[in-house]
Structure formats: structure tokens, C-alpha cells
Design an enzyme around this catalytic site. Structure first.
Site, short mmCIF file in Angstrom:
data_model
loop_
_atom_site.label_atom_id
_atom_site.label_comp_id
_atom_site.label_asym_id
_atom_site.label_seq_id
_atom_site.Cartn_x
_atom_site.Cartn_y
_atom_site.Cartn_z
N HIS A 145 0.84 -1.20 0.00
CA HIS A 145 0.00 0.00 0.00
C HIS A 145 0.87 1.25 0.00
O HIS A 145 0.65 2.18 -0.80
CB HIS A 145 -0.90 -0.04 1.24
CG HIS A 145 -1.67 1.23 1.48
ND1 HIS A 145 -3.01 1.36 1.17
CD2 HIS A 145 -1.30 2.42 2.05
CE1 HIS A 145 -3.42 2.57 1.51
NE2 HIS A 145 -2.41 3.23 2.06
N GLU A 146 1.88 1.29 0.87
CA GLU A 146 2.75 2.47 0.96
C GLU A 146 3.62 2.61 -0.29
O GLU A 146 3.83 3.73 -0.78
CB GLU A 146 3.62 2.39 2.22
CG GLU A 146 2.84 2.30 3.52
CD GLU A 146 1.87 3.45 3.72
OE1 GLU A 146 2.08 4.52 3.12
OE2 GLU A 146 0.89 3.27 4.47
N HIS A 149 1.63 4.26 -2.93
CA HIS A 149 1.59 5.71 -2.77
C HIS A 149 2.81 6.36 -3.44
O HIS A 149 2.68 7.37 -4.15
CB HIS A 149 1.58 6.09 -1.29
CG HIS A 149 0.22 6.09 -0.66
ND1 HIS A 149 -0.85 6.74 -1.22
CD2 HIS A 149 -0.23 5.53 0.50
CE1 HIS A 149 -1.92 6.58 -0.44
NE2 HIS A 149 -1.56 5.85 0.61
N GLU A 223 -6.39 6.78 -1.28
CA GLU A 223 -6.30 5.62 -0.40
C GLU A 223 -6.92 4.38 -1.04
O GLU A 223 -6.38 3.29 -0.93
CB GLU A 223 -6.97 5.92 0.95
CG GLU A 223 -6.20 6.88 1.83
CD GLU A 223 -4.78 6.42 2.09
OE1 GLU A 223 -4.57 5.22 2.41
OE2 GLU A 223 -3.87 7.25 1.96
#
Length: 292
Positions: A145-146, A149, A223
Site C-alpha cells: 500500500h505504501e 503511494h 487511499e
């Protein structure tokens, strides 16, 4: 709710402080920084609006390390740290970005964040609470997930969006201030009066609130995209499991200035939902469970 309120008030306080400083300069020294008609005012607003956002972006890694007490892993001291660094390296290669710095910060809450001005020189950090409480597949999903980003350039896009909004907040607020000064306070002088200053301050607060809603809306959208990226990198089941685990987190939240970069920021009700940087976890889980 209190955390989101503090974050909003910080942004508005910066704009208010800028207005006070500019008013003092104009009144004390007779320097009018926004002269030159609408074009000059727009350039002036853009310099100040983008300046703060880009400086914050440039200092984001330095600020995050000190604010969160992040310890960068330069030489892994345990098998867990070795696994963490190796996993970030593998996911970064899959996402085709440069190897980020990897760090750990002391917090009981399960959380993680990524920041940095460039996608090939980012920082990814996780809390000790996350490493202790999640399974490795779930931690891998959080890291995915990070990394998503970073690969999506979310930090840069968020800073540019904030810069654009700051520009128009400053620009429109000063126009409104001048109109009010002339219409209500009958000030026909070229110099701005106290009426213009007060009206500008009020306009900046109102417009700043609207701008914060837009930034929060964009943050919530990114997100969902990062969750999908984490699912693609580590598996949908692991990403869903990680989000379900985050629902059980009850530790101390990250500071307001860092919450937009974390994976877990809690929830809000009613009007304050408009200022949430992250969607509710149930909505994020439902989005992953539905077809892309």
C-alpha cells in the site's frame, strides 16, 4: 474528530499568520507586494501558495523522521528487520521505483506511512505495533500500500493540489477583502485599510475550510487506489486482512501533521467526515471485495 480539527486549524493558522505579516509589512513600510493588477496579485498568491506547499514537500522526509522518531535501518539488527528491508526492496522492484529508506518508529498503534519529494528517494516506515500485531502477509500488504503511494506520486500530487488551492485562497480572499473595504468601509485609498485586512482574514478562513474539504476528498480517493495497489503487489486477501486488523488498533494516533501519510487515521462522524484524509476502513474493505 479532535485530530482532524487540529489539522484543519493548523492549515488555517498558516494562512492567517501570512495575512498578519503582509498587513504589517504594508502598513509599516509602505511595501505593496500584490501591486500590478489582477495578474500581479495572482503571481503574488502563487508564489506564497506554492512556496509553502513545496517547501513542506522538500522537507517531508526530514520532518517525518524527527516528528515520528523514525530509526532508519541501515544495517538490519534482527531477522525481522532483514525481512522488512528485503520485502520493501522486492515490492519497490515490482513497482519499478528506487529503493526507499526503510524505518521503524515506536508506537503501539498499528500504522505505517510513506513520504518523500521523489518517487526514487522516498521513505517507508512502520510502527512496532504493526510488526507485532500483524502477520507477515498482512505487513507485506501494508508495505505494498505504501509503495503504491510512492509509485503513484501521491505525495507530489497532494503538495501541488495544496499549492493550487492555497493560491486561489490567497487570491480570492484579497479580492474579497478589497471589495468589502471599499463597499462597507468607504475606503477609496490605494492602500489597504483595516476593513480589507479583517475581511481578508475571514475570507481566508472560509475559503481555507472549503480547500481542506477538496484536499481531504482527493486524499480519500488516493487511499482506495493505494489499497488496490497493495492488493496487486501482495494479494487481495492479505490487503483485506490487514485492513481488518487495523480496525482492532487502539493505540495512540500519529500527530495531525502526519496523519494524511499514514494508513490508519481513525474515524469521524457527521460534518467532520468531509475532512477525513482516509475513508472508513469498512468502505475500503468493501471496495477491495468488489470487482475492480
Amino acid at each position: 474528530m479532535k485530530r482532524i480539527f487540529l489539522f484543519l486549524m493548523t492549515n488555517l493558522a498558516v494562512l492567517a499568520l501570512l495575512s498578519v505579516v503582509l498587513f504589517i509589512i504594508e502598513q509599516a513600510f509602505g511595501v505593496h507586494l500584490a501591486r500590478g493588477g489582477m495578474g500581479g496579485l495572482l503571481v503574488f498568491a502563487a508564489v506564497f501558495g506554492f512556496g509553502g506547499a513545496l517547501v513542506s514537500l522538500a522537507l517531508s522526509k526530514w520532518t517525518a523522521k524527527r516528528m515520528m522518531g523514525v530509526r532508519i535501518i541501515t544495517a538490519p539488527q534482527s531477522e525481522v528487520e532483514r525481512w522488512l528491508v528485503d520485502t520493501v526492496k522486492r515490492l519497490a522492484d515490482q513497482a519499478r521505483i528506487g529503493m526507499p529508506e526503510v524505518g521503524i518508529f515506536d508506537a503501539e498503534e498499528m500504522n505505517a506511512f510513506a513520504t518523500g519529494a521523489r518517487r526514487n528517494a522516498a521513505l517507508v516506515a512502520v510502527s512496532r505495533g504493526l510488526l507485532r500485531s500483524m502477520s507477515r502477509p498482512q505487513v507485506e500488504a501494508v508495505l505494498g500500500h505504501e509503495i503504491s503511494h510512492v509509485a503513484n506520486g501521491d505525495m507530489v500530487t497532494l503538495a501541488l493540489l495544496q499549492g493550487v488551492l492555497n493560491t486561489f485562497v490567497i487570491f480570492l480572499a484579497r479580492i474579497i477583502g478589497n471589495i468589502v473595504d471599499r463597499a462597507l468601509f468607504r475606503n477609496d485609498r490605494q492602500e489597504s485599510g483595516i476593513g480589507s485586512f479583517l475581511a481578508t482574514m475571514v475570507a481566508q478562513i472560509v475559503l481555507g475550510i472549503l480547500a481542506s474539504m477538496i484536499v481531504s476528498w482527493y486524499s480519500r480517493r488516493r487511499e482506495f487506489r493505494a489499497d488496490r495497489g497493495g492488493a496487486n503487489l501482495a494479494g487481495a486477501g492479505s490487503m483485506i486482512g490487514a485492513l481488518q486488523a487495523l480496525k482492532q488498533s487502539h493505540g495512540e494516533p500519529m500527530p495531525p501533521q502526519m496523519q494524511a501519510f499514514g494508513i490508519n487515521t481513525g474515524a469521524a462522524d457527521g460534518f467532520m467526515r468531509l475532512f477525513m484524509s482516509h475513508p472508513p476502513l469498512d468502505e475500503r474493505i468493501a471496495a477491495l471485495q468488489s470487482p475492480a
